[in-house]
Each structure stands twice: as C-alpha cells, then as structure tokens.
Design a protein around this motif. Structure first.
Motif, mmCIF file in Angstrom:
data_model
loop_
_atom_site.group_PDB
_atom_site.id
_atom_site.type_symbol
_atom_site.label_atom_id
_atom_site.label_comp_id
_atom_site.label_asym_id
_atom_site.label_seq_id
_atom_site.Cartn_x
_atom_site.Cartn_y
_atom_site.Cartn_z
ATOM 1 N N VAL A 1 0.771 -1.662 -0.223
ATOM 2 C CA VAL A 1 0.314 -0.094 0.105
ATOM 3 C C VAL A 1 0.993 1.396 0.284
ATOM 4 N N PHE A 2 2.101 1.646 0.975
ATOM 5 C CA PHE A 2 2.590 3.123 1.345
ATOM 6 C C PHE A 2 4.119 2.434 0.266
ATOM 7 N N THR A 3 4.652 1.328 -0.070
ATOM 8 C CA THR A 3 5.506 1.118 -0.819
ATOM 9 C C THR A 3 5.296 0.805 -2.257
ATOM 10 N N GLY A 4 4.437 0.721 -2.686
ATOM 11 C CA GLY A 4 4.181 0.368 -4.285
ATOM 12 C C GLY A 4 4.322 -0.899 -4.473
ATOM 13 N N GLY A 5 4.191 -1.571 -5.706
ATOM 14 C CA GLY A 5 4.707 -2.456 -6.451
ATOM 15 C C GLY A 5 3.707 -4.217 -6.033
ATOM 16 N N GLU A 6 4.202 -5.005 -6.526
ATOM 17 C CA GLU A 6 3.621 -6.157 -5.593
ATOM 18 C C GLU A 6 4.396 -7.563 -5.208
ATOM 19 N N ALA A 7 3.244 -8.457 -5.210
ATOM 20 C CA ALA A 7 3.593 -9.868 -4.781
ATOM 21 C C ALA A 7 4.657 -10.085 -5.610
ATOM 22 N N PRO A 8 6.142 -10.976 -4.806
ATOM 23 C CA PRO A 8 7.055 -11.049 -5.846
ATOM 24 C C PRO A 8 6.346 -12.921 -6.312
ATOM 25 N N SER A 9 6.491 -13.674 -7.851
ATOM 26 C CA SER A 9 6.518 -14.859 -7.999
ATOM 27 C C SER A 9 8.141 -16.042 -7.239
ATOM 28 N N LEU A 10 7.679 -16.837 -6.858
ATOM 29 C CA LEU A 10 8.593 -17.877 -6.399
ATOM 30 C C LEU A 10 10.273 -17.551 -7.285
ATOM 31 N N ASP A 11 10.373 -17.334 -8.903
ATOM 32 C CA ASP A 11 10.828 -17.067 -9.381
ATOM 33 C C ASP A 11 11.523 -15.495 -9.134
ATOM 34 N N GLU A 12 11.276 -14.655 -8.545
ATOM 35 C CA GLU A 12 11.136 -13.385 -8.428
ATOM 36 C C GLU A 12 11.748 -13.090 -7.654
ATOM 37 N N LEU A 13 12.149 -14.037 -6.810
ATOM 38 C CA LEU A 13 11.791 -13.946 -5.169
ATOM 39 C C LEU A 13 13.309 -14.325 -5.051
ATOM 40 N N GLN A 14 13.880 -16.240 -6.292
ATOM 41 C CA GLN A 14 14.853 -16.769 -6.296
ATOM 42 C C GLN A 14 15.264 -15.808 -6.304
ATOM 43 N N GLU A 15 15.322 -15.478 -7.443
ATOM 44 C CA GLU A 15 16.801 -13.849 -8.351
ATOM 45 C C GLU A 15 17.277 -13.043 -7.310
ATOM 46 N N ARG A 16 15.840 -12.079 -6.648
ATOM 47 C CA ARG A 16 16.001 -11.142 -5.798
ATOM 48 C C ARG A 16 17.176 -11.422 -5.074
ATOM 49 N N TYR A 17 16.543 -13.176 -3.897
ATOM 50 C CA TYR A 17 18.223 -13.279 -2.379
ATOM 51 C C TYR A 17 19.099 -14.295 -3.766
ATOM 52 N N ALA A 18 19.338 -14.394 -4.790
ATOM 53 C CA ALA A 18 20.409 -14.820 -5.271
ATOM 54 C C ALA A 18 21.436 -13.022 -5.236
ATOM 55 N N ARG A 19 20.707 -12.615 -5.573
ATOM 56 C CA ARG A 19 21.708 -10.956 -5.476
ATOM 57 C C ARG A 19 22.125 -11.036 -4.333
ATOM 58 N N GLN A 20 21.126 -10.356 -3.697
ATOM 59 C CA GLN A 20 20.545 -9.992 -2.202
ATOM 60 C C GLN A 20 22.014 -10.937 -1.419
ATOM 61 N N THR A 21 21.984 -12.009 -1.167
ATOM 62 C CA THR A 21 22.967 -13.452 -0.426
ATOM 63 C C THR A 21 24.280 -13.261 -1.420
ATOM 64 N N VAL A 22 24.831 -12.003 -1.687
ATOM 65 C CA VAL A 22 25.840 -11.419 -2.380
ATOM 66 C C VAL A 22 26.645 -10.608 -1.546
ATOM 67 N N GLY A 23 25.951 -10.190 -0.464
ATOM 68 C CA GLY A 23 26.523 -9.829 0.432
ATOM 69 C C GLY A 23 26.668 -8.381 -0.178
ATOM 70 N N HIS A 24 27.207 -7.420 -0.630
ATOM 71 C CA HIS A 24 27.192 -6.081 -0.970
ATOM 72 C C HIS A 24 26.958 -6.215 -3.295
ATOM 73 N N SER A 25 27.093 -4.408 -3.128
ATOM 74 C CA SER A 25 26.537 -3.803 -4.131
ATOM 75 C C SER A 25 28.141 -4.469 -5.104
ATOM 76 N N ALA A 26 27.814 -4.239 -6.212
ATOM 77 C CA ALA A 26 29.210 -4.144 -7.332
ATOM 78 C C ALA A 26 29.830 -3.455 -6.745
ATOM 79 N N ASP A 27 30.305 -2.518 -6.790
ATOM 80 C CA ASP A 27 31.192 -1.401 -6.654
ATOM 81 C C ASP A 27 31.331 -1.839 -5.200
ATOM 82 N N GLU A 28 31.110 -2.246 -4.156
ATOM 83 C CA GLU A 28 31.234 -2.499 -3.322
ATOM 84 C C GLU A 28 30.950 -1.816 -2.286
ATOM 85 N N SER A 29 29.952 -0.698 -2.060
ATOM 86 C CA SER A 29 30.018 0.738 -1.036
ATOM 87 C C SER A 29 28.995 0.987 -0.663
#
Length: 191
Positions: free
Chosen positions: A70-98
């Motif tokens: 309601v406040f943030t916008g967007g919509e519920a992720p699918s299983l595939d989208e959530l797996q992709e998101r979690y794969a990116r997040q579990t790297v633990g840092h941004s590409a430039d490590e900032s």
C-alpha cells in the motif's frame, strides 16, 4: 508508548542510523575491510536466519498480501522473482562494494513458520569521518503484525549490529507514512 491498531502495516518505515567503528579499506575503495556476515540470531519468540535462496518458497506466501504494498508500491513477487532477488542479496554487497547487505528471514519459534524479514544496508556516510550509515527495514506478514514481532526482530538486529562494531547515534529517514504501528516499532527498537 505508542499504540497500534489491527490491520495497520508494521512494515512501512526505514530507520537510518549513523554508525562508526568499521574502517574503510586502506586503498580508498568504497568497500569495507571488516564486513560482518549475518549470523543466526535467537530471541524469545523468533529466530532470525541469514537469508538464503532456499527461503524463497516459504516467503512467497508471506509477501503475497496486497496490504504490504500500500505505501511502498509494487506487487507480490513470484517464486522465480524471489529466488532471483535472494540470489542477488545473498552476495552481501553491491557491485562496487559501496554498500553491504545484511538480511535475515524471521521464523516464529512456536510454529517454525516464516513470518517476515529484517534487513540493514550499510554504507559510508557523506562526511569525511569514517562513519557508517545503516538503513534498517522490516516486513512482517499481516497475520503476525501488531504482535510485537517487528519490534523484537529489529531490536535483535540492532543489537547484533552493535556487537559487530556498527554502533552510534540513531536518526530516522521516513520512506512511508508514520503509522502508529510503525512508530511503535521505532520506539521499542531504537529510541
């Protein structure tokens, strides 16, 4: 103490904390030399498990309720989208490590059910001082909102950050309306 009413989102505000204690790498890169990795954290009612792609199936239903957007916008992720998101997040840092990312899935100990997540995004502050800025956020399933779970989880995460030399003065940054439920979490966890 602020009160919360049933049905109000407990997950709509990020807290920004100014922290000191971790040194930037000597060569001047934006990354951090002593980046802590999330560890399992236990509280009276919750277990905060470091995020893994394996959490995606249990989190699809947690993140499915439209009221979470309601406040943030967007919509519920699918299983595939959530797996992709979690794969990116579990790297633990941004590409430039900032930035480095600490994410935990919340499980209620009585049911072993996934009920939400907490996260901290840490980066160097804008000043010349070696201070760190951590954006702290949470999402709790509507079925578990307004039961103290968000406060318990954010408090545990903040204590963990402090134990890992991420400590200091706290201030807020508003990303959504200040509902009584959200303000209650902030009051119990940080102030």
């Amino acid at each position: 103490m602020l009160s919360s009413t049933p049905g109000e989102s407990c997950s709509t505000l990020s807290i920004r904390s100014m922290h000191s204690g971790l040194a930037l790498e000597a060569e001047g890169r934006a990354g951090f030399s002593r980046r802590p990795h999330p560890e399992r954290i236990s509280t009276a009612r919750l277990v905060l498990e470091p995020l893994s792609v394996n959490h995606a199936p249990s989190m699809v239903s947690v993140l499915a309720h439209p009221s979470l957007y309601v406040f943030t916008g967007g919509e519920a992720p699918s299983l595939d989208e959530l797996q992709e998101r979690y794969a990116r997040q579990t790297v633990g840092h941004s590409a430039d490590e900032s930035q480095w990312w600490l994410n935990w899935i919340l499980r209620h100990t009585a049911t072993n059910e996934s009920i939400g997540f907490v996260q901290a995004t840490v980066q160097s502050g804008q000043s010349v001082q070696s201070r760190l800025v951590a954006d702290i956020a949470w999402v709790i399933s509507p079925a578990w909102q307004c039961k103290g779970c968000a406060s318990e989880a954010t408090t545990a995460m903040i204590e963990w950050l402090t134990l890992h030399e991420v400590d200091g003065e706290t201030r807020w940054v508003e990303h959504a309306p200040r509902t009584p439920a959200t303000l209650s979490v902030v009051e119990k966890s940080v102030l």
